[in-house]
Design a protein around this motif. Structure first.
Motif, PDB file in Angstrom:
ATOM      1  N   PRO A 142      53.789 -43.655 -12.509  1.00 17.67           N
ATOM      2  CA  PRO A 142      52.506 -42.937 -12.564  1.00 17.67           C
ATOM      3  C   PRO A 142      52.431 -41.811 -13.594  1.00 17.67           C
ATOM      4  CG  PRO A 142      53.159 -43.323 -10.289  1.00 17.67           C
ATOM      5  CD  PRO A 142      54.330 -43.731 -11.140  1.00 17.67           C
ATOM      6  N   GLN A 143      53.582 -41.232 -13.961  1.00 20.84           N
ATOM      7  CA  GLN A 143      53.529 -40.165 -14.977  1.00 20.84           C
ATOM      8  C   GLN A 143      53.130 -40.715 -16.347  1.00 20.84           C
ATOM      9  OE1 GLN A 143      57.317 -38.039 -14.824  1.00 20.84           O
ATOM     10  NE2 GLN A 143      57.071 -37.639 -12.637  1.00 20.84           N
ATOM     11  N   SER A 144      53.197 -42.056 -16.513  1.00 21.10           N
ATOM     12  CA  SER A 144      52.796 -42.676 -17.795  1.00 21.10           C
ATOM     13  C   SER A 144      51.422 -43.333 -17.686  1.00 21.10           C
ATOM     14  CB  SER A 144      53.823 -43.737 -18.209  1.00 21.10           C
ATOM     15  OG  SER A 144      55.096 -43.198 -18.274  1.00 21.10           O
ATOM     16  N   VAL A 145      50.620 -42.880 -16.719  1.00 18.36           N
ATOM     17  CA  VAL A 145      49.334 -43.545 -16.468  1.00 18.36           C
ATOM     18  C   VAL A 145      48.470 -43.645 -17.728  1.00 18.36           C
ATOM     19  CG1 VAL A 145      48.283 -41.396 -15.576  1.00 18.36           C
ATOM     20  CG2 VAL A 145      47.272 -43.597 -14.976  1.00 18.36           C
ATOM     21  N   HIS A 146      48.515 -42.610 -18.554  1.00 16.51           N
ATOM     22  CA  HIS A 146      47.642 -42.629 -19.737  1.00 16.51           C
ATOM     23  C   HIS A 146      48.161 -43.583 -20.809  1.00 16.51           C
ATOM     24  CE1 HIS A 146      45.296 -39.657 -17.803  1.00 16.51           C
ATOM     25  NE2 HIS A 146      46.269 -38.782 -17.784  1.00 16.51           N
ATOM     26  N   LYS A 147      49.474 -43.799 -20.818  1.00 18.80           N
ATOM     27  CA  LYS A 147      50.041 -44.779 -21.742  1.00 18.80           C
ATOM     28  C   LYS A 147      49.655 -46.195 -21.299  1.00 18.80           C
ATOM     29  CE  LYS A 147      54.495 -46.239 -23.540  1.00 18.80           C
ATOM     30  NZ  LYS A 147      55.919 -46.055 -23.429  1.00 18.80           N
ATOM     31  N   PHE A 148      49.646 -46.420 -19.973  1.00 16.85           N
ATOM     32  CA  PHE A 148      49.295 -47.745 -19.444  1.00 16.85           C
ATOM     33  C   PHE A 148      47.779 -47.988 -19.470  1.00 16.85           C
ATOM     34  CE2 PHE A 148      53.207 -47.214 -16.532  1.00 16.85           C
ATOM     35  CZ  PHE A 148      54.035 -47.864 -17.421  1.00 16.85           C
ATOM     36  N   GLY A 150      45.774 -46.787 -17.127  1.00 15.78           N
ATOM     37  CA  GLY A 150      45.356 -46.941 -15.734  1.00 15.78           C
ATOM     38  C   GLY A 150      46.529 -47.356 -14.863  1.00 15.78           C
ATOM     39  N   TYR A 151      46.269 -47.415 -13.553  1.00 13.69           N
ATOM     40  CA  TYR A 151      47.326 -47.779 -12.597  1.00 13.69           C
ATOM     41  C   TYR A 151      47.350 -49.304 -12.483  1.00 13.69           C
ATOM     42  CZ  TYR A 151      47.340 -42.816 -11.530  1.00 13.69           C
ATOM     43  OH  TYR A 151      47.423 -41.447 -11.633  1.00 13.69           O
ATOM     44  N   LYS A 152      48.133 -49.946 -13.359  1.00 13.38           N
ATOM     45  CA  LYS A 152      48.096 -51.403 -13.489  1.00 13.38           C
ATOM     46  C   LYS A 152      49.428 -52.027 -13.110  1.00 13.38           C
ATOM     47  CE  LYS A 152      44.670 -51.339 -17.055  1.00 13.38           C
ATOM     48  NZ  LYS A 152      44.370 -51.111 -18.414  1.00 13.38           N
ATOM     49  N   VAL A 153      49.358 -53.248 -12.583  1.00 11.91           N
ATOM     50  CA  VAL A 153      50.577 -53.989 -12.254  1.00 11.91           C
ATOM     51  C   VAL A 153      51.377 -54.219 -13.540  1.00 11.91           C
ATOM     52  CG1 VAL A 153      51.485 -56.125 -11.237  1.00 11.91           C
ATOM     53  CG2 VAL A 153      49.373 -55.106 -10.332  1.00 11.91           C
ATOM     54  N   VAL A 180      63.656 -47.522  -7.889  1.00 11.96           N
ATOM     55  CA  VAL A 180      62.342 -47.733  -7.267  1.00 11.96           C
ATOM     56  C   VAL A 180      61.562 -48.638  -8.199  1.00 11.96           C
ATOM     57  CG1 VAL A 180      60.096 -46.640  -6.820  1.00 11.96           C
ATOM     58  CG2 VAL A 180      62.139 -45.680  -5.808  1.00 11.96           C
ATOM     59  N   LEU A 181      60.957 -49.659  -7.640  1.00  7.10           N
ATOM     60  CA  LEU A 181      60.117 -50.585  -8.418  1.00  7.10           C
ATOM     61  C   LEU A 181      58.706 -50.488  -7.884  1.00  7.10           C
ATOM     62  CD1 LEU A 181      61.923 -54.044  -8.586  1.00  7.10           C
ATOM     63  CD2 LEU A 181      61.567 -52.385 -10.432  1.00  7.10           C
ATOM     64  N   GLU A 182      57.766 -50.140  -8.742  1.00  6.03           N
ATOM     65  CA  GLU A 182      56.389 -49.973  -8.266  1.00  6.03           C
ATOM     66  C   GLU A 182      55.452 -50.975  -8.941  1.00  6.03           C
ATOM     67  OE1 GLU A 182      54.939 -45.951  -8.205  1.00  6.03           O
ATOM     68  OE2 GLU A 182      52.876 -46.571  -7.781  1.00  6.03           O
ATOM     69  N   CYS A 183      54.649 -51.636  -8.145  1.00  9.42           N
ATOM     70  CA  CYS A 183      53.593 -52.534  -8.630  1.00  9.42           C
ATOM     71  C   CYS A 183      54.106 -53.540  -9.650  1.00  9.42           C
ATOM     72  CB  CYS A 183      52.436 -51.726  -9.215  1.00  9.42           C
ATOM     73  SG  CYS A 183      51.399 -51.068  -7.944  1.00  9.42           S
TER      74      CYS A 183
END
Ligand code: KIV
Length: 266
Positions: A142-148, A150-153, A180-183
Motif C-alpha cells: 500500500p505504500q506504493s499505491v501511487h506507483k501502482f 490504485g489498490y490493484k491485484v 506477507v503477500l497481499e492481493c
C-alpha cells in the motif's frame, strides 16, 4: 492459552502444515482481546493511518505514530507475537532501516515489516545481522499505491508471478524471517508458500498461505465504504460480540474455513 508465540512457533506450525492467524491491533484494549483469543500474530499496521487517523492512504504515518501504538499494543499483549510496520520513507537505506526498526523493537515489537522487493534485501540483511527479524511485504504494497495507480491485484501475468516468487525467495535468502503477500492470485500465494521455508501470511492471497491476516476494523465491519473482496465480517455472524468475532476468525483460519473461494483472486 498460556504460551507465548514466537517465530519458532510459526516455523513449527508451518512444518506441521498447520495454519495460524494474524490480526492488526493498535491499542492495549484490542491487543488484550486478540491475544486472549489465541491469535498467534498481532500486526501494528500502518493501516492505522486510514483506520484510526482517517487518512486516505498509509503514507502520512510517522515512526512516532508507530512507536506510540506499538507501545500500547505491547502493554495489552500476553500471548501473541508482535510485528510492527515500518512506515513510508523510514527505511529507504539500510542505516535508516536500522535506526527506525530499533525504535519499534524498543517499543515492544518482536519483528518489523517492510514493503518492497529486491531493493530491500541489503536492509533485511543488515537488520538480521543486528538481531532484528524482519518480514517482507510483497504483492500489493500500500505504500506504493501511487506507483501502482490504485489498490490493484498484483502478480496476475506469468512474468509478474515469476518475479514475485523470485523476490520472495531472495528476501528469504537475505535473512527475512517472514513474508506477507497481499492481493495476489491464489496460485501465486500457493506457489510462494510451497517454495518458501519461512512462514507466509496472506491477505487476499488465497487459502494456501501458512497464515492469514485481516485489518481488525474490516473484520468487525467498522471500516467505511465497500469492503474488499478478501474481507469477511465476523462481528455480524457472532451476535455483535467483539470477543466472539475475534475467536471465530481465529478458529476459521486455523481450520481453513476462511478464506473461502469467494475471498480470493484467480
Ligand atoms: O498495515 C496493515 O494493516 C497491513 C496489512 C494489510 C497486511 O500491512
Amino acid at each position: 492459552m498460556s504460551n507465548k508465540a514466537t517465530l519458532n512457533t510459526l516455523l513449527q506450525l508451518k512444518a506441521q502444515n498447520e495454519k495460524f492467524s494474524c490480526l492488526t491491533a493498535y491499542d492495549a484494549c484490542f491487543s488484550h482481546f486478540i491475544s486472549e483469543a489465541g491469535v498467534e500474530v498481532m500486526l501494528v499496521g500502518d493501516s492505522l493511518g486510514m483506520v484510526l487517523q482517517g487518512r486516505d492512504s498509509t503514507l502520512p504515518v510517522s515512526i512516532d505514530d508507530m512507536v506510540y501504538h506499538t507501545q500500547s499494543v505491547a502493554r495489552g499483549n500476553q500471548h501473541s507475537l508482535i510485528m510492527a510496520d515500518m512506515p513510508f520513507m523510514t527505511y529507504a537505506t539500510p542505516e535508516q532501516a536500522l535506526q527506525n526498526s530499533a525504535k519499534l523493537m524498543q517499543a515492544g515489537a518482536e519483528l518489523v515489516k517492510l514493503e518492497g522487493g529486491e531493493w530491500l534485501n541489503e536492509s533485511v540483511k543488515r537488520l538480521s545481522d543486528c538481531g532484528i527479524p524482519s518480514c517482507v511485504h510483497l504483492g500489493l504494497t500500500p505504500q506504493s499505491v501511487h506507483k501502482f495507480g490504485g489498490y490493484k491485484v498484483q502478480g496476475r501475468t506469468p512474468e509478474a508471478a515469476e518475479q514475485l516468487l523470485r523476490e520472495a525467495l531472495a528476501a528469504q535468502d537475505a535473512g527475512a524471517a517472514m513474508l506477507v503477500l497481499e492481493c495476489v492470485p491464489n496460485a501465486v500465494g500457493k506457489a510462494v508458500t510451497e517454495k518458501a521455508d519461512i512462514p507466509v501470511i496472506g491477505i487476499g492471497a488465497g487459502p494456501d498461505t501458512d497464515g492469514q491476516v485481516l485489518v481488525l476494523h474490516d473484520m468487525l465491519g467498522l471500516s467505511p465504504g465497500k469492503p474488499a473482496k478478501f474481507v469477511k465480517n465476523f462481528l455480524s455472524e457472532n451476535g455483535g460480540s467483539i470477543q466472539a468475532a475475534i475467536s471465530a476468525y481465529h478458529h476459521a483460519v486455523k481450520n481453513s474455513y476462511f478464506p473461502g473461494k469467494e475471498h480470493g483472486f484467480s
